[in-house]
Design a protein around this motif. Structure first.
Motif, PDB file in Angstrom:
ATOM      1  N   PRO A 209      48.846   0.175  53.762  1.00 48.98           N
ATOM      2  CA  PRO A 209      49.487  -0.828  54.635  1.00 48.98           C
ATOM      3  C   PRO A 209      50.887  -0.412  55.103  1.00 48.98           C
ATOM      4  CG  PRO A 209      48.593  -1.852  52.661  1.00 48.98           C
ATOM      5  CD  PRO A 209      48.539  -0.379  52.436  1.00 48.98           C
ATOM      6  N   ALA A 210      51.491   0.594  54.449  1.00 49.05           N
ATOM      7  CA  ALA A 210      52.820   1.031  54.883  1.00 49.05           C
ATOM      8  C   ALA A 210      52.762   1.759  56.225  1.00 49.05           C
ATOM      9  CB  ALA A 210      53.444   1.943  53.832  1.00 49.05           C
ATOM     10  N   TRP A 211      51.546   2.179  56.600  1.00 42.52           N
ATOM     11  CA  TRP A 211      51.393   2.901  57.869  1.00 42.52           C
ATOM     12  C   TRP A 211      50.796   1.967  58.896  1.00 42.52           C
ATOM     13  CZ3 TRP A 211      53.313   7.806  58.054  1.00 42.52           C
ATOM     14  CH2 TRP A 211      53.603   8.404  56.817  1.00 42.52           C
ATOM     15  N   GLU A 212      51.611   1.608  59.895  1.00 46.47           N
ATOM     16  CA  GLU A 212      51.145   0.692  60.925  1.00 46.47           C
ATOM     17  C   GLU A 212      50.631   1.450  62.134  1.00 46.47           C
ATOM     18  OE1 GLU A 212      53.679  -2.352  62.581  1.00 46.47           O
ATOM     19  OE2 GLU A 212      54.194  -2.900  60.527  1.00 46.47           O
ATOM     20  N   GLN A 277      58.657   0.734  59.506  1.00 41.69           N
ATOM     21  CA  GLN A 277      58.569  -0.501  60.258  1.00 41.69           C
ATOM     22  C   GLN A 277      58.503  -1.712  59.351  1.00 41.69           C
ATOM     23  OE1 GLN A 277      55.260   0.117  63.044  1.00 41.69           O
ATOM     24  NE2 GLN A 277      56.871   0.102  64.556  1.00 41.69           N
ATOM     25  N   PRO A 278      59.622  -2.097  58.768  1.00 47.43           N
ATOM     26  CA  PRO A 278      59.592  -3.290  57.933  1.00 47.43           C
ATOM     27  C   PRO A 278      59.326  -4.517  58.803  1.00 47.43           C
ATOM     28  CG  PRO A 278      61.851  -2.563  58.272  1.00 47.43           C
ATOM     29  CD  PRO A 278      60.976  -1.556  58.903  1.00 47.43           C
ATOM     30  N   PRO A 279      58.801  -5.592  58.237  1.00 51.76           N
ATOM     31  CA  PRO A 279      58.558  -6.792  59.037  1.00 51.76           C
ATOM     32  C   PRO A 279      59.859  -7.306  59.659  1.00 51.76           C
ATOM     33  CG  PRO A 279      58.277  -7.229  56.684  1.00 51.76           C
ATOM     34  CD  PRO A 279      58.391  -5.756  56.854  1.00 51.76           C
ATOM     35  N   ALA A 280      59.725  -7.997  60.793  1.00 49.01           N
ATOM     36  CA  ALA A 280      60.887  -8.393  61.573  1.00 49.01           C
ATOM     37  C   ALA A 280      61.916  -9.168  60.747  1.00 49.01           C
ATOM     38  CB  ALA A 280      60.448  -9.221  62.760  1.00 49.01           C
ATOM     39  N   GLU A 281      61.448 -10.028  59.832  1.00 45.26           N
ATOM     40  CA  GLU A 281      62.401 -10.862  59.109  1.00 45.26           C
ATOM     41  C   GLU A 281      63.273 -10.049  58.144  1.00 45.26           C
ATOM     42  OE1 GLU A 281      59.239 -11.368  59.388  1.00 45.26           O
ATOM     43  OE2 GLU A 281      58.209 -11.598  57.470  1.00 45.26           O
ATOM     44  N   ALA A 282      62.788  -8.871  57.785  1.00 43.06           N
ATOM     45  CA  ALA A 282      63.541  -8.052  56.848  1.00 43.06           C
ATOM     46  C   ALA A 282      64.576  -7.181  57.564  1.00 43.06           C
ATOM     47  CB  ALA A 282      62.599  -7.172  56.046  1.00 43.06           C
ATOM     48  N   ARG A 283      64.615  -7.295  58.869  1.00 44.00           N
ATOM     49  CA  ARG A 283      65.484  -6.412  59.644  1.00 44.00           C
ATOM     50  C   ARG A 283      66.946  -6.842  59.613  1.00 44.00           C
ATOM     51  NH1 ARG A 283      62.941  -2.940  62.470  1.00 44.00           N
ATOM     52  NH2 ARG A 283      60.825  -3.284  63.159  1.00 44.00           N
ATOM     53  N   ASP A 284      67.760  -5.907  60.029  1.00 38.61           N
ATOM     54  CA  ASP A 284      69.160  -6.173  60.288  1.00 38.61           C
ATOM     55  C   ASP A 284      69.240  -7.327  61.290  1.00 38.61           C
ATOM     56  OD1 ASP A 284      71.546  -5.922  62.025  1.00 38.61           O
ATOM     57  OD2 ASP A 284      72.037  -4.366  60.565  1.00 38.61           O
TER      58      ASP A 284
ATOM     59  N   TYR B 148      48.204   8.909  66.719  1.00 33.60           N
ATOM     60  CA  TYR B 148      47.374   8.827  65.520  1.00 33.60           C
ATOM     61  C   TYR B 148      48.212   9.063  64.272  1.00 33.60           C
ATOM     62  CZ  TYR B 148      43.259   9.353  68.530  1.00 33.60           C
ATOM     63  OH  TYR B 148      42.287   9.181  69.458  1.00 33.60           O
ATOM     64  N   LEU B 149      47.733   8.535  63.168  1.00 35.50           N
ATOM     65  CA  LEU B 149      48.242   8.945  61.867  1.00 35.50           C
ATOM     66  C   LEU B 149      47.327  10.096  61.431  1.00 35.50           C
ATOM     67  CD1 LEU B 149      49.960   8.579  59.305  1.00 35.50           C
ATOM     68  CD2 LEU B 149      48.271   6.927  58.516  1.00 35.50           C
ATOM     69  N   ALA B 150      47.922  11.166  60.951  1.00 32.72           N
ATOM     70  CA  ALA B 150      47.119  12.321  60.561  1.00 32.72           C
ATOM     71  C   ALA B 150      47.449  12.753  59.142  1.00 32.72           C
ATOM     72  CB  ALA B 150      47.379  13.474  61.529  1.00 32.72           C
ATOM     73  N   GLU B 169      42.215  -1.925  59.683  1.00 31.54           N
ATOM     74  CA  GLU B 169      40.912  -1.655  60.297  1.00 31.54           C
ATOM     75  C   GLU B 169      39.805  -1.629  59.247  1.00 31.54           C
ATOM     76  OE1 GLU B 169      41.453   1.250  63.995  1.00 31.54           O
ATOM     77  OE2 GLU B 169      42.291   2.097  62.162  1.00 31.54           O
ATOM     78  N   ILE B 170      40.201  -1.649  57.983  1.00 26.00           N
ATOM     79  CA  ILE B 170      39.233  -1.528  56.896  1.00 26.00           C
ATOM     80  C   ILE B 170      38.807  -2.927  56.436  1.00 26.00           C
ATOM     81  CG2 ILE B 170      38.830  -0.565  54.586  1.00 26.00           C
ATOM     82  CD1 ILE B 170      39.506   1.546  56.762  1.00 26.00           C
ATOM     83  N   VAL B 171      37.505  -3.154  56.416  1.00 23.67           N
ATOM     84  CA  VAL B 171      36.979  -4.449  55.970  1.00 23.67           C
ATOM     85  C   VAL B 171      37.107  -4.517  54.442  1.00 23.67           C
ATOM     86  CG1 VAL B 171      34.881  -5.861  55.794  1.00 23.67           C
ATOM     87  CG2 VAL B 171      35.357  -4.582  57.905  1.00 23.67           C
ATOM     88  N   PRO B 172      37.766  -5.553  53.921  1.00 26.00           N
ATOM     89  CA  PRO B 172      37.847  -5.648  52.460  1.00 26.00           C
ATOM     90  C   PRO B 172      36.502  -6.079  51.877  1.00 26.00           C
ATOM     91  CG  PRO B 172      38.930  -7.541  53.468  1.00 26.00           C
ATOM     92  CD  PRO B 172      38.462  -6.655  54.605  1.00 26.00           C
TER      93      PRO B 172
END
Lengths: 321, 257
Positions: A209-212, A277-284, B148-150, B169-172
């Motif tokens: 989830p850290a990669w958006e 890309q932290p969530p908007a609320e966590a931003r400066d 892309y993320l690679a 994109e991954i279905v839990p």
């Protein structure tokens, strides 16, 4: 619950489990429609026979195969199914292997399997496979036919369910012949040690989830700006490439020093990179309150390259950094 | 000589590694074309305007994103391209993760990553260091107007680049809902199933298994082309498993015998 895309049975020794298959991927990309420019109406695709110039109903469409000697053979779905009636309805597990031995190059599309129906025996047999396979780092290797293609599959346990991944066949992997792999010479021992140290310094946990999906976010931003009547320009193609470093050892030392001076801790430096890309609320507070236009003006003052194609979030990132 | 599909640079730290990407996989499925059953005429897909019912030339088609029922934001090709992302042709490896910790579900498409025209020393260094650490480098790159993320990792003597799926994109598994059996499998059953798993264990060898359906379909087409009747397959569908324990025992016995 997603829609099932295949149903049949999973066969393991003499144990058979009726199952249904769901895709384990959901498409999150923005869906565009084709429109007719003059009147903005939706475009419909119709199938026409080139011989008669008439629209053809779906039932009258068949598959054709052109042989090497110029013959056309028309094939029906029934004929395709009769080639392998069992395999179109059964996923046969043939062996078990160690997950670590299956290279990711083989993985294609992920699915989930679920037991069908309310029969207790079915659900228990499914559960049995989950428990027996979950205890070992093993994947089941099997095969089955879906639509017009036979798939090699790997089945493993994920989220307490059987997860099936279709795989490519051995002969669908291309040869690497003719690709430059840098020659046979080994890197100098001291260089390799430094490179390993650098990679470890930038090491972090795999945290999906850290990669958006920044592309999706930017595309949403483009749609939003267009809706408001703003002009959108594509950025220019870059031509310059970073040049190879003349002294690898010196570059390694410099990189290590930079990686070390970051946030200090081992996982910290990687985390910092991953969580851009932290969530908007966590931003400066200050920057996040500005509109994209205001941010863009600031970026212009600081001569940030590529600013015209940046989303609000990216501009904040650049300006904060 | 394979042709590269993308040329650029991978960076880690301040080290730049010139690279070229090549397609790594190709489908060998028997492919068919659509024809009209009656006269074997070629099927054409023609575009019509849903309002006028007239065929529309390609030049009059635009892309629209539906923001509300029937209301579209129209985007030109260049406007869609504005979202592409960094065009610098650089894959900056930002983080290095344990390659074995990545679930197969995240891998989308694989490319071979060969060394570029200069800097083979740096290429070998990256490949060998990744191999020694067991880590994959993660970075972003723009390919065909899309970011892309690679994941970059060694594969034998070459580097492989995998495009990655994103977490949302991954279905839990929790989305796949079914009720539990009234009683769990007994320990004895799980143990027997485990023994069956062990008895079928082998080292994964992709060369050992071939797409036999592909061959059978081609044979069927061949027979049909020469006017012969297709062969009937002699496969039997699997039978129900009324008694789990008996089926496990029989499977294990069959395996030994």
């Amino acid at each position: 619950m997603p829609r099932p895309i295949w149903s049949g049975s999973l066969s393991f020794g003499l144990v058979n489990v009726p199952v249904v298959m769901f895709s384990a991927v959901r498409d999150q990309s923005l869906r565009f429609n084709q429109l007719h420019e003059p009147d903005g109406a939706r475009i419909e695709t119709k199938r026409f026979c080139a011989e008669e110039g008439k629209e053809v109903p779906f039932e009258e469409i068949a598959r054709a195969f052109d042989t090497d000697d110029g013959k056309t053979v028309v094939i029906t779905d029934d004929e395709l199914q009769e080639v392998a009636p069992r395999r179109t309805r059964t996923i046969d597990i043939e062996a078990f292997a160690d997950l670590a031995d299956v290279d990711p190059i083989y993985f294609d599309h992920p699915y989930f399997l679920a037991p069908i129906g309310e029969a207790d025996g079915t659900k228990r047999a499914y559960q049995l496979l989950v428990e027996a396979m979950g205890r070992q780092e093993r994947v089941a290797i099997g095969r089955f036919v879906m639509r017009t293609k036979e798939y090699l599959v790997a089945i493993q346990v994920r989220d307490e369910r059987l997860a099936l991944t279709t795989m490519r066949w051995g002969d669908e992997i291309r040869s690497t012949d003719g690709i430059d792999t840098g020659g046979a010479r080994k890197p100098a021992k001291a260089q390799l040690e430094q490179a390993v140290a650098l990679i470890e310094a930038l090491g972090t946990e795999w945290d999906p989830p850290a990669w958006e999906d920044r592309y999706r976010a930017r595309l949403e931003d483009v749609v939003e700006r267009k809706r408001k009547g703003q002009t959108i320009k594509a950025p220019k193609e870059a031509t310059e490439q970073p040049s190879p470093v003349p002294d690898l050892m010196a570059a390694l030392e410099k990189s290590l020093a930079e990686a070390g001076s970051g946030s200090g801790s081992k996982s910290g430096s990687g985390k910092k990179a991953a969580a851009k890309q932290p969530p908007a609320e966590a931003r400066d507070g200050d920057l996040a309150d500005l509109s994209r236009e205001e941010l863009y003006e600031r970026a212009q003052k600081e001569d940030v390259s590529g600013r015209s194609s940046m989303s609000k979030e990216e501009l904040i990132d650049v300006l904060e950094g | 000589m394979p042709r590269s599909v993308w040329n650029g640079t991978v960076t880690f730290g301040v080290i730049a590694v010139p690279v070229k990407l090549y397609t790594a996989t190709e489908s060998r499925t028997v492919s068919f074309r659509e024809v009209h059953l009656e006269d074997q005429g070629k099927i054409e897909h023609r575009r019509f305007c849903s309002k006028e019912g007239e065929e529309v030339p390609y030049g009059e088609i635009v892309k629209g994103f539906e923001i509300r029922e029937g209301e579209y934001v129209v985007l030109a090709k260049e406007e869609v391209e504005a979202a592409a992302g960094d065009r610098s042709k650089v894959i900056a490896l930002e983080a290095f993760v344990e390659a074995a910790a990545i679930d197969p579900v995240f891998f989308a498409k694989t490319y071979f990553m060969g060394a570029g025209d200069a800097g083979t020393d740096a290429y070998r260094l990256l490949r060998d260091a990744l191999g020694q650490t067991g880590r994959a480098g993660l970075g972003r790159f723009t390919f065909h107007n899309r970011e892309y993320l690679a994941a970059v990792r060694p594969l034998d003597d070459i580097l492989a680049l995998h495009t990655m799926r994103f977490a949302d994109e991954i279905v839990p598994g929790s989305d796949i809902d079914f009720s539990a059996p009234s009683r769990k499998p007994q320990e004895k059953e799980v143990e027997m199933a485990g023994r069956l798993v062990d008895s079928l264990h082998e080292k994964f060898d992709p060369g050992k298994r071939t797409d036999t359906y592909r061959e059978a379909v081609l044979e069927m087409i061949d027979r049909k082309a020469s006017g012969k009747k297709p062969r009937k397959a002699k496969e039997k569908p699997p039978e129900e498993t009324p008694d789990l324990m008996a089926a496990l025992e029989a499977s294990l016995a069959g395996k030994k015998g």
